[in-house]
Design a protein around this motif. Sequence first.
Motif, PDB file in Angstrom:
ATOM      1  N   VAL A  69      -4.589   5.250   3.101  1.00 62.96           N
ATOM      2  CA  VAL A  69      -4.143   6.360   2.918  1.00 62.96           C
ATOM      3  C   VAL A  69      -3.389   6.403   1.419  1.00 62.96           C
ATOM      4  CG1 VAL A  69      -2.724   8.403   3.436  1.00 62.96           C
ATOM      5  CG2 VAL A  69      -3.987   7.138   5.118  1.00 62.96           C
ATOM      6  N   LEU A  70      -2.615   5.408   1.356  1.00 62.32           N
ATOM      7  CA  LEU A  70      -1.669   5.319   0.224  1.00 62.32           C
ATOM      8  C   LEU A  70      -2.852   4.957  -0.744  1.00 62.32           C
ATOM      9  CD1 LEU A  70       0.637   4.259  -1.517  1.00 62.32           C
ATOM     10  CD2 LEU A  70       0.434   2.033  -0.392  1.00 62.32           C
ATOM     11  N   ASN A  71      -3.698   4.299  -0.856  1.00 62.59           N
ATOM     12  CA  ASN A  71      -4.497   4.145  -1.943  1.00 62.59           C
ATOM     13  C   ASN A  71      -5.366   5.258  -1.998  1.00 62.59           C
ATOM     14  OD1 ASN A  71      -4.213   1.306  -1.941  1.00 62.59           O
ATOM     15  ND2 ASN A  71      -5.899   0.648  -0.729  1.00 62.59           N
ATOM     16  N   ALA A  72      -5.590   5.879  -1.371  1.00 59.95           N
ATOM     17  CA  ALA A  72      -6.519   7.535  -1.396  1.00 59.95           C
ATOM     18  C   ALA A  72      -5.483   8.336  -2.434  1.00 59.95           C
ATOM     19  CB  ALA A  72      -6.652   8.115  -0.376  1.00 59.95           C
ATOM     20  N   MET A  73      -4.115   8.389  -2.051  1.00 57.95           N
ATOM     21  CA  MET A  73      -3.068   9.127  -2.867  1.00 57.95           C
ATOM     22  C   MET A  73      -3.064   8.639  -4.281  1.00 57.95           C
ATOM     23  SD  MET A  73      -1.289  11.794  -2.890  1.00 57.95           S
ATOM     24  CE  MET A  73      -0.745  12.459  -1.248  1.00 57.95           C
ATOM     25  N   GLU A  74      -3.105   7.320  -4.177  1.00 56.66           N
ATOM     26  CA  GLU A  74      -3.042   6.806  -5.613  1.00 56.66           C
ATOM     27  C   GLU A  74      -4.155   7.011  -6.618  1.00 56.66           C
ATOM     28  OE1 GLU A  74       0.002   2.942  -5.338  1.00 56.66           O
ATOM     29  OE2 GLU A  74      -2.276   2.404  -5.179  1.00 56.66           O
ATOM     30  N   GLN A  75      -5.353   7.154  -5.884  1.00 57.33           N
ATOM     31  CA  GLN A  75      -6.608   7.374  -6.736  1.00 57.33           C
ATOM     32  C   GLN A  75      -6.547   8.938  -6.879  1.00 57.33           C
ATOM     33  OE1 GLN A  75     -10.262   6.125  -6.231  1.00 57.33           O
ATOM     34  NE2 GLN A  75      -9.987   4.029  -5.404  1.00 57.33           N
ATOM     35  N   VAL A  76      -6.322  10.009  -5.957  1.00 53.64           N
ATOM     36  CA  VAL A  76      -6.199  11.484  -6.215  1.00 53.64           C
ATOM     37  C   VAL A  76      -5.158  11.735  -7.193  1.00 53.64           C
ATOM     38  CG1 VAL A  76      -7.550  11.805  -4.304  1.00 53.64           C
ATOM     39  CG2 VAL A  76      -4.941  12.122  -4.386  1.00 53.64           C
ATOM     40  N   SER A  77      -3.976  11.061  -7.231  1.00 57.21           N
ATOM     41  CA  SER A  77      -3.089  11.577  -8.254  1.00 57.21           C
ATOM     42  C   SER A  77      -3.074  10.620  -9.432  1.00 57.21           C
ATOM     43  CB  SER A  77      -1.791  11.407  -7.486  1.00 57.21           C
ATOM     44  OG  SER A  77      -1.703   9.908  -7.199  1.00 57.21           O
ATOM     45  N   GLY A  78      -3.843   9.561  -9.581  1.00 61.46           N
ATOM     46  CA  GLY A  78      -3.715   8.717 -10.740  1.00 61.46           C
ATOM     47  C   GLY A  78      -2.306   8.061 -11.059  1.00 61.46           C
ATOM     48  N   VAL A  79      -1.501   7.909 -10.037  1.00 61.11           N
ATOM     49  CA  VAL A  79      -0.259   7.379 -10.195  1.00 61.11           C
ATOM     50  C   VAL A  79      -0.212   6.294  -9.101  1.00 61.11           C
ATOM     51  CG1 VAL A  79       2.135   7.575  -9.737  1.00 61.11           C
ATOM     52  CG2 VAL A  79       0.561   9.708 -10.514  1.00 61.11           C
ATOM     53  N   SER A  80       0.371   5.185  -9.471  1.00 60.77           N
ATOM     54  CA  SER A  80       0.588   3.857  -8.875  1.00 60.77           C
ATOM     55  C   SER A  80       2.088   4.112  -8.179  1.00 60.77           C
ATOM     56  CB  SER A  80       0.785   2.771 -10.013  1.00 60.77           C
ATOM     57  OG  SER A  80       1.023   1.495  -9.075  1.00 60.77           O
ATOM     58  N   ILE A  81       1.982   3.914  -6.803  1.00 58.74           N
ATOM     59  CA  ILE A  81       2.931   4.493  -5.990  1.00 58.74           C
ATOM     60  C   ILE A  81       3.890   3.058  -5.786  1.00 58.74           C
ATOM     61  CG2 ILE A  81       3.764   5.426  -3.932  1.00 58.74           C
ATOM     62  CD1 ILE A  81       1.310   7.215  -3.959  1.00 58.74           C
ATOM     63  N   PRO A  82       5.208   2.980  -6.199  1.00 60.71           N
ATOM     64  CA  PRO A  82       5.867   1.951  -5.645  1.00 60.71           C
ATOM     65  C   PRO A  82       6.198   1.971  -4.232  1.00 60.71           C
ATOM     66  CG  PRO A  82       7.022   3.158  -7.426  1.00 60.71           C
ATOM     67  CD  PRO A  82       6.164   4.065  -6.779  1.00 60.71           C
ATOM     68  N   CYS A  83       6.140   0.743  -3.577  1.00 59.30           N
ATOM     69  CA  CYS A  83       6.037   0.522  -1.968  1.00 59.30           C
ATOM     70  C   CYS A  83       6.857  -0.654  -1.592  1.00 59.30           C
ATOM     71  CB  CYS A  83       4.528   0.487  -1.661  1.00 59.30           C
ATOM     72  SG  CYS A  83       4.223  -0.081  -0.104  1.00 59.30           S
ATOM     73  N   ALA A  84       7.607  -0.286  -0.609  1.00 63.11           N
ATOM     74  CA  ALA A  84       8.436  -1.367  -0.055  1.00 63.11           C
ATOM     75  C   ALA A  84       7.971  -1.719   1.463  1.00 63.11           C
ATOM     76  CB  ALA A  84       9.975  -1.172  -0.112  1.00 63.11           C
ATOM     77  N   VAL A  85       7.669  -2.977   1.771  1.00 65.54           N
ATOM     78  CA  VAL A  85       7.161  -3.126   3.230  1.00 65.54           C
ATOM     79  C   VAL A  85       8.621  -3.568   3.831  1.00 65.54           C
ATOM     80  CG1 VAL A  85       5.782  -4.673   4.665  1.00 65.54           C
ATOM     81  CG2 VAL A  85       4.995  -3.965   2.330  1.00 65.54           C
ATOM     82  N   LEU A  86       8.723  -2.561   4.996  1.00 70.71           N
ATOM     83  CA  LEU A  86       9.795  -2.958   5.766  1.00 70.71           C
ATOM     84  C   LEU A  86       9.469  -3.207   7.361  1.00 70.71           C
ATOM     85  CD1 LEU A  86      11.856   0.414   4.895  1.00 70.71           C
ATOM     86  CD2 LEU A  86      12.070  -1.792   3.862  1.00 70.71           C
ATOM     87  N   GLU A  87      10.479  -3.638   8.287  1.00 71.12           N
ATOM     88  CA  GLU A  87       9.956  -3.920   9.491  1.00 71.12           C
ATOM     89  C   GLU A  87       9.321  -2.691  10.236  1.00 71.12           C
ATOM     90  OE1 GLU A  87      11.279  -6.779  11.313  1.00 71.12           O
ATOM     91  OE2 GLU A  87      11.466  -7.371   9.289  1.00 71.12           O
ATOM     92  N   ARG A  88       8.900  -3.138  11.352  1.00 72.70           N
ATOM     93  CA  ARG A  88       8.172  -2.275  11.900  1.00 72.70           C
ATOM     94  C   ARG A  88       9.027  -1.132  12.575  1.00 72.70           C
ATOM     95  NH1 ARG A  88       3.764  -4.716  16.651  1.00 72.70           N
ATOM     96  NH2 ARG A  88       2.750  -6.053  14.997  1.00 72.70           N
ATOM     97  N   ARG A  89       8.654   0.242  12.935  1.00 72.61           N
ATOM     98  CA  ARG A  89       9.718   0.888  13.564  1.00 72.61           C
ATOM     99  C   ARG A  89       9.516   0.809  15.092  1.00 72.61           C
ATOM    100  NH1 ARG A  89       8.421   6.430  10.262  1.00 72.61           N
ATOM    101  NH2 ARG A  89       6.340   5.777  11.047  1.00 72.61           N
ATOM    102  N   ALA A  90      10.417   1.049  15.850  1.00 74.16           N
ATOM    103  CA  ALA A  90      10.020   1.221  17.307  1.00 74.16           C
ATOM    104  C   ALA A  90       9.354   2.095  17.841  1.00 74.16           C
ATOM    105  CB  ALA A  90      11.507   1.050  18.057  1.00 74.16           C
ATOM    106  N   GLY A  91       8.328   1.848  18.720  1.00 71.53           N
ATOM    107  CA  GLY A  91       7.633   2.979  19.199  1.00 71.53           C
ATOM    108  C   GLY A  91       6.268   3.488  18.552  1.00 71.53           C
ATOM    109  N   ASP A  92       6.189   2.685  17.394  1.00 70.41           N
ATOM    110  CA  ASP A  92       4.898   2.972  16.779  1.00 70.41           C
ATOM    111  C   ASP A  92       3.754   2.368  17.304  1.00 70.41           C
ATOM    112  OD1 ASP A  92       5.661   4.791  14.813  1.00 70.41           O
ATOM    113  OD2 ASP A  92       6.075   3.412  13.144  1.00 70.41           O
ATOM    114  N   PRO A  93       2.728   2.913  17.825  1.00 68.24           N
ATOM    115  CA  PRO A  93       1.619   2.236  18.193  1.00 68.24           C
ATOM    116  C   PRO A  93       0.611   1.850  17.011  1.00 68.24           C
ATOM    117  CG  PRO A  93       1.605   4.227  19.300  1.00 68.24           C
ATOM    118  CD  PRO A  93       2.715   4.317  18.312  1.00 68.24           C
TER     119      PRO A  93
END
Length: 341
Positions: A272-296
């Motif tokens: 989804v991040l890649n899709a947004m970068e493609q449709v907007s033409g913007v490279s989106i800064p992204c920080a990878v964080l720890e998992r959130r509790a309860g996210d399947p």
Amino acid sequence: MMYLIIGGAGYIGSHIVKRMYEEGRQFIVLDDLSTGHLEALQAIENNADHFGGKIVFIKGNAGDMSLLRQLFMDYPIKAVIHLAACSLVGESMQKPGKYFLNNVSNTVSLLECMMEYNIKQIVFSSTAAVYGEPEIIPILEDVETRPANVYGASKLMVENILEWYGRIYGLRYVVLRYFNAAGADPSAVIGEDHKNETHLIPILARAALGLIPCFSLFGDDYATADGTCVRDYIHVNDLASAHLLAVDALNDGRSSRIYNLGNNQGYSVREVLNAMEQVSGVSIPCAVLERRAGDPAILVASSEKIKQELGWRPVHTDIYDIVGTAWEWHRKHPQGYDARD
Ligand SMILES: NC(=O)c1ccc[n+]([C@@H]2O[C@H](COP(=O)([O-])OP(=O)(O)OC[C@H]3O[C@@H](n4cnc5c(N)ncnc54)[C@H](O)[C@@H]3O)[C@@H](O)[C@H]2O)c1
């Protein structure tokens, strides 16, 4: 046939209103504007290619029994589409009472008034959160429901209450369990504007617009192809079309049903991040964080049942289409409805 659309000024509700307005259906909207926008209804009126008359809007609470009685006396309402709810998963675990009061208690007040006025058809907005973390994907409607948060539990309670009203009073209902509602009407006159935004696609759009400095990606070590969580995104206009099929089915005398609404297909956060970068033409800064509790790791619906029984056919199934319509809305309304644009 006149409908009462409760929560019709919200994100999904306004897309249902737009479709109903364009089809010339009779309805009134009740909304307390706690998270909805009157501007959405005005935009629908202003942008229609025909004048369908003013949308009747009543500001009020779904649990206000004296107001509901007045509405049921004043308008020949035959069915209710009930979208009004609080729907932030995290908040529901901090303020459970708010969720049980608004989502459950107010719905009981609504049902009591409906029974008093012999209004026995309702379409109810439920959620994939009623399932919790099912083991078998895609998720069928008849798997065990084990909500993992108060929000999902509150929706499941209402589903059970509807069943009892069905048995005791003959209420007929269609429960629609939405997966991840996304996108915007292709006209870009209405879209998703939540003050407290928790949904992936609008957050990515805000990052692409530079309104937030960096996108936070919670966990990239899940057991999925690229390590990020996979979800089922359904376009908001496809949700709207399902509601019209549901009210028509009830009007035709069909019995109560519960349906999933998804695309039978999952996309990872990175996709989804890649899709947004493609449709907007913007490279989106992204920080990878720890998992959130309860996210399947993976939540994907089977929506075969509503396809087979009601002939529902989603139109916007491609993730670039879904993300593209969202981007158009956010690009044209970077500050949401509040801005005078
Ligand atoms: N957005 C999603 O991805 C998603 C997924 C699953 C289920 N749902 C459900 O769909 C429904 C609509 O969601 P949305 O994303 O459009 O949310 P939203 O917050 O944009 O819309 C909810 C609307 O209901 C109104 N409202 C809330 N409580 C009310 C009350 N007591 N009386 C009158 N109006 C009230 C709000 O002002 C708002 O206009 C909710 O029931 C939500 O739980 C949403």
